[in-house]
Motif scaffolding. Structure first.
Motif, PDB file in Angstrom:
ATOM      1  N   ASP A  14     -12.969  11.981   5.452  1.00  0.00           N
ATOM      2  CA  ASP A  14     -11.273  11.790   5.006  1.00  0.00           C
ATOM      3  C   ASP A  14     -10.530  12.955   4.521  1.00  0.00           C
ATOM      4  OD1 ASP A  14      -9.097  11.143   2.642  1.00  0.00           O
ATOM      5  OD2 ASP A  14      -9.265   9.473   3.808  1.00  0.00           O
ATOM      6  N   THR A  15     -11.153  13.865   3.854  1.00  0.00           N
ATOM      7  CA  THR A  15     -10.587  14.926   3.283  1.00  0.00           C
ATOM      8  C   THR A  15     -10.190  16.213   4.391  1.00  0.00           C
ATOM      9  OG1 THR A  15     -11.795  14.890   1.182  1.00  0.00           O
ATOM     10  CG2 THR A  15     -10.922  17.332   1.684  1.00  0.00           C
ATOM     11  N   VAL A  16     -11.144  16.228   5.336  1.00  0.00           N
ATOM     12  CA  VAL A  16     -11.029  17.078   6.472  1.00  0.00           C
ATOM     13  C   VAL A  16      -9.783  16.643   7.520  1.00  0.00           C
ATOM     14  CG1 VAL A  16     -12.142  18.310   8.596  1.00  0.00           C
ATOM     15  CG2 VAL A  16     -13.331  18.174   6.432  1.00  0.00           C
ATOM     16  N   VAL A  17      -9.776  15.537   7.700  1.00  0.00           N
ATOM     17  CA  VAL A  17      -8.963  15.001   8.601  1.00  0.00           C
ATOM     18  C   VAL A  17      -7.584  15.065   7.919  1.00  0.00           C
ATOM     19  CG1 VAL A  17      -8.236  12.796   9.693  1.00  0.00           C
ATOM     20  CG2 VAL A  17     -10.449  13.428   9.871  1.00  0.00           C
ATOM     21  N   ALA A  38       0.179  11.262   0.493  1.00  0.00           N
ATOM     22  CA  ALA A  38      -0.367  10.482  -0.289  1.00  0.00           C
ATOM     23  C   ALA A  38      -0.095   8.924  -0.063  1.00  0.00           C
ATOM     24  CB  ALA A  38      -0.585  10.788  -1.881  1.00  0.00           C
ATOM     25  N   PHE A  39       1.166   8.841  -0.179  1.00  0.00           N
ATOM     26  CA  PHE A  39       1.695   7.549   0.291  1.00  0.00           C
ATOM     27  C   PHE A  39       1.316   6.703   1.407  1.00  0.00           C
ATOM     28  CE2 PHE A  39       6.130   5.456   1.686  1.00  0.00           C
ATOM     29  CZ  PHE A  39       5.791   4.027   1.278  1.00  0.00           C
ATOM     30  N   LEU A  40       1.689   7.518   2.492  1.00  0.00           N
ATOM     31  CA  LEU A  40       1.172   7.080   3.910  1.00  0.00           C
ATOM     32  C   LEU A  40      -0.355   6.927   4.056  1.00  0.00           C
ATOM     33  CD1 LEU A  40       3.442   9.282   6.114  1.00  0.00           C
ATOM     34  CD2 LEU A  40       3.754   6.852   5.618  1.00  0.00           C
ATOM     35  N   HIS A  41      -1.251   7.616   3.422  1.00  0.00           N
ATOM     36  CA  HIS A  41      -2.549   7.663   3.386  1.00  0.00           C
ATOM     37  C   HIS A  41      -2.961   6.158   2.606  1.00  0.00           C
ATOM     38  CE1 HIS A  41      -6.649   7.939   1.492  1.00  0.00           C
ATOM     39  NE2 HIS A  41      -6.974   8.625   2.642  1.00  0.00           N
ATOM     40  N   ASP A  42      -2.398   6.020   1.483  1.00  0.00           N
ATOM     41  CA  ASP A  42      -2.882   4.788   0.977  1.00  0.00           C
ATOM     42  C   ASP A  42      -2.042   3.384   1.450  1.00  0.00           C
ATOM     43  OD1 ASP A  42      -4.311   6.042  -0.845  1.00  0.00           O
ATOM     44  OD2 ASP A  42      -3.573   5.315  -2.747  1.00  0.00           O
ATOM     45  N   ALA A  43      -1.023   3.472   1.967  1.00  0.00           N
ATOM     46  CA  ALA A  43      -0.521   2.464   2.863  1.00  0.00           C
ATOM     47  C   ALA A  43      -1.304   2.247   3.866  1.00  0.00           C
ATOM     48  CB  ALA A  43       1.094   2.832   3.258  1.00  0.00           C
ATOM     49  N   ALA A  44      -1.771   3.228   4.807  1.00  0.00           N
ATOM     50  CA  ALA A  44      -2.983   2.675   6.023  1.00  0.00           C
ATOM     51  C   ALA A  44      -4.059   2.165   5.386  1.00  0.00           C
ATOM     52  CB  ALA A  44      -3.039   4.041   6.488  1.00  0.00           C
ATOM     53  N   MET A  49      -7.370  -2.765   5.060  1.00  0.00           N
ATOM     54  CA  MET A  49      -7.956  -3.886   4.007  1.00  0.00           C
ATOM     55  C   MET A  49      -7.269  -5.074   4.341  1.00  0.00           C
ATOM     56  SD  MET A  49     -10.761  -2.842   2.564  1.00  0.00           S
ATOM     57  CE  MET A  49     -10.793  -4.352   1.609  1.00  0.00           C
ATOM     58  N   LEU A  50      -6.009  -5.403   4.745  1.00  0.00           N
ATOM     59  CA  LEU A  50      -5.286  -6.783   4.779  1.00  0.00           C
ATOM     60  C   LEU A  50      -5.885  -7.108   6.079  1.00  0.00           C
ATOM     61  CD1 LEU A  50      -2.951  -8.618   4.366  1.00  0.00           C
ATOM     62  CD2 LEU A  50      -1.466  -7.196   5.691  1.00  0.00           C
ATOM     63  N   ILE A  51      -6.061  -6.429   7.008  1.00  0.00           N
ATOM     64  CA  ILE A  51      -6.643  -6.765   8.525  1.00  0.00           C
ATOM     65  C   ILE A  51      -8.052  -7.223   8.194  1.00  0.00           C
ATOM     66  CG2 ILE A  51      -7.307  -5.999  10.734  1.00  0.00           C
ATOM     67  CD1 ILE A  51      -4.804  -4.170  10.759  1.00  0.00           C
ATOM     68  N   ALA A 227      -3.458   8.127   9.134  1.00  0.00           N
ATOM     69  CA  ALA A 227      -3.849   6.843   9.561  1.00  0.00           C
ATOM     70  C   ALA A 227      -5.164   6.816   9.689  1.00  0.00           C
ATOM     71  CB  ALA A 227      -3.090   6.139  10.703  1.00  0.00           C
ATOM     72  N   LEU A 228      -5.927   7.871  10.659  1.00  0.00           N
ATOM     73  CA  LEU A 228      -7.049   7.708  10.792  1.00  0.00           C
ATOM     74  C   LEU A 228      -7.912   8.177   9.542  1.00  0.00           C
ATOM     75  CD1 LEU A 228      -7.387   9.739  14.320  1.00  0.00           C
ATOM     76  CD2 LEU A 228      -7.901   7.258  13.962  1.00  0.00           C
ATOM     77  N   ALA A 229      -7.372   9.190   8.975  1.00  0.00           N
ATOM     78  CA  ALA A 229      -8.074   9.514   7.416  1.00  0.00           C
ATOM     79  C   ALA A 229      -8.045   8.515   6.745  1.00  0.00           C
ATOM     80  CB  ALA A 229      -7.183  10.735   6.890  1.00  0.00           C
ATOM     81  N   GLY A 230      -6.874   7.559   6.665  1.00  0.00           N
ATOM     82  CA  GLY A 230      -6.958   6.299   5.922  1.00  0.00           C
ATOM     83  C   GLY A 230      -8.035   5.252   6.446  1.00  0.00           C
ATOM     84  N   LEU A 231      -8.228   5.316   7.429  1.00  0.00           N
ATOM     85  CA  LEU A 231      -9.395   4.508   7.914  1.00  0.00           C
ATOM     86  C   LEU A 231     -10.665   4.855   7.446  1.00  0.00           C
ATOM     87  CD1 LEU A 231     -10.740   2.028   9.629  1.00  0.00           C
ATOM     88  CD2 LEU A 231     -10.677   3.762  11.638  1.00  0.00           C
ATOM     89  N   ALA A 232     -10.909   6.148   7.408  1.00  0.00           N
ATOM     90  CA  ALA A 232     -12.076   6.888   6.719  1.00  0.00           C
ATOM     91  C   ALA A 232     -12.229   6.584   5.330  1.00  0.00           C
ATOM     92  CB  ALA A 232     -12.312   8.148   7.253  1.00  0.00           C
ATOM     93  N   GLY A 233     -11.010   6.854   4.889  1.00  0.00           N
ATOM     94  CA  GLY A 233     -10.956   6.562   3.194  1.00  0.00           C
ATOM     95  C   GLY A 233     -11.238   5.002   2.824  1.00  0.00           C
ATOM     96  N   THR A 234     -10.861   4.275   3.694  1.00  0.00           N
ATOM     97  CA  THR A 234     -11.148   2.920   3.268  1.00  0.00           C
ATOM     98  C   THR A 234     -12.429   2.640   3.453  1.00  0.00           C
ATOM     99  OG1 THR A 234      -8.985   2.081   4.300  1.00  0.00           O
ATOM    100  CG2 THR A 234     -10.777   0.350   4.106  1.00  0.00           C
ATOM    101  N   ILE A 235     -13.306   3.048   4.557  1.00  0.00           N
ATOM    102  CA  ILE A 235     -14.911   2.762   4.589  1.00  0.00           C
ATOM    103  C   ILE A 235     -15.590   3.627   3.314  1.00  0.00           C
ATOM    104  CG2 ILE A 235     -16.634   3.467   6.005  1.00  0.00           C
ATOM    105  CD1 ILE A 235     -14.877   3.289   8.363  1.00  0.00           C
ATOM    106  N   SER A 236     -14.929   4.875   3.099  1.00  0.00           N
ATOM    107  CA  SER A 236     -15.700   5.310   1.755  1.00  0.00           C
ATOM    108  C   SER A 236     -15.575   4.617   0.650  1.00  0.00           C
ATOM    109  CB  SER A 236     -14.701   6.773   1.575  1.00  0.00           C
ATOM    110  OG  SER A 236     -15.322   7.288   0.418  1.00  0.00           O
ATOM    111  N   TYR A 237     -14.274   4.114   0.224  1.00  0.00           N
ATOM    112  CA  TYR A 237     -13.839   3.131  -0.688  1.00  0.00           C
ATOM    113  C   TYR A 237     -14.876   1.971  -0.853  1.00  0.00           C
ATOM    114  CZ  TYR A 237      -9.911   5.778  -3.102  1.00  0.00           C
ATOM    115  OH  TYR A 237      -9.288   6.633  -3.747  1.00  0.00           O
TER     116      TYR A 237
END
Length: 335
Positions: A14-17, A38-44, A49-51, A227-237
């Motif tokens: 997530d950090t690199v992307v 940061a806003f767009l990352h957490d929105a993604a 998570m909603l899906i 958005a791709l970083a957000g996907l990786a971030g969601t998996i991480s979380y």
């Protein structure tokens, strides 16, 4: 333990992307880049998570959890980890560079360990504490070798401190909240990401004047990368919260901080950034130190041992209880 290791690995990705996205298009050099990304990352993350929860038919569980005391505590943790922690992290990167940011922000497990000791009565053995300090020293040395000042130094330091405090306290509050059967790790994450995204949209973005900028860059390639970083971030979380729920806040954070080493690996794979000898040694120290810090009994790390019947037993066989819900057996696995 495996949950914490995967959480660190995917947060490094997530950090690199996210770093790639911040160097693209309108984000490159823009003063609004930190807060907007940061806003767009957490929105993604919130959308993912909603899906995810919708497909699994679990949205009603989240709505029920919001009515509980634990659910409200997770909402508070979301503000600390998202608008405070994540914004501080990106502000620091933009102003003092990733090196100094890593040095300061990497101490969030130390902050969280102290808080977990005081409020959750979690304990770490002296050897685990030494291993954690060794891992943090590795992160600091790695950051020191790549230090750059790219903007306002004081603003960057304040941002890194915000990150350290926000992430450290978030994990402790989450560990407390997830002791309630109504709030499992997946429900907690949806509450966290939704709360964080809404806080950004309704308070942080308008306050810092980045709402218009976020709208302008919404349909750009850079935002698609975010958005791709957000996907990786969601998996991480998902794995991070599972680790906190299973082995506790202190040990979960110890494993998660390995993201700094994994970021070097993904930087090599995705950007061709070849690490020097010192960085490679630091990565090994960080990875080994975080594993040792998260393991209460280092004998568990043997590849296998003989049972009484002479059969080989896996090294990660059930050996100790976590801090979340009671395990089905007296000796729960350190997953």
């Amino acid at each position: 333990m495996k949950y914490g290791i995967i959480s660190g690995m995917t947060w490094g990705l997530d950090t690199v992307v996210l770093g790639i996205a911040l160097a693209m298009g309108a984000f490159a050099g823009a003063p609004e880049a930190s807060m907007a990304s940061a806003f767009l990352h957490d929105a993604a993350c919130a959308l993912v998570m909603l899906i995810y929860m919708g497909v699994r038919g679990r949205l009603r569980h989240t709505l029920s959890a919001l009515k509980t005391r634990s659910g409200k505590a997770v909402m508070g943790a979301a503000v600390l980890g998202g608008p405070l922690g994540m914004s501080g992290y990106l502000i620091a990167i933009n102003n003092i560079g990733p090196g100094y940011t890593a040095i300061i922000s990497s101490f969030y497990p130390a902050v969280g360990t102290v808080l977990a000791f005081v409020f959750l009565k979690e304990r770490m053995k002296p050897g685990q504490v030494v291993a954690l300090l060794a891992a943090l020293a590795g992160v600091m040395l790695m950051g020191w070798t790549s230090t750059t000042i790219e903007g306002n130094a004081w603003l960057g330091i304040i941002g890194a401190l915000m990150c350290m405090i926000g992430w450290g306290s978030e994990a402790v509050i989450l560990a407390w909240g997830m002791r309630d059967d109504a709030v499992d790790n997946e429900t907690a994450l949806q509450i966290r990401e939704t709360t964080s995204a809404l806080t950004y949209a309704l308070i942080v973005a308008p306050l810092f004047g980045v709402l218009k900028f976020s709208g302008q860059v919404l349909f750009t390639p850079a935002t698609a990368v975010i958005a791709l970083a957000g996907l990786a971030g969601t998996i991480s979380y998902l794995f991070y919260y599972k680790a906190i729920d299973t082995i506790g806040a202190a040990r979960g954070m110890a494993l998660n901080v390995s993201y700094s080493a994994w970021a070097v690996v993904f930087g090599l794979l995705l950007m061709g950034t070849v690490p020097g000898p010192v960085t490679i040694i630091c990565c090994v120290v960080v990875l080994v130190g975080t594993v040792l810090a998260a393991t209460s009994d280092w004998n568990e790390l043997r590849f296998g041992r003989k049972s009484r019947g002479g059969e080989s037993v896996a090294a990660d066989a059930p050996v100790g209880a976590g801090v979340g819900r009671p395990a089905p057996e007296a000796n729960a696995s350190d997953e």
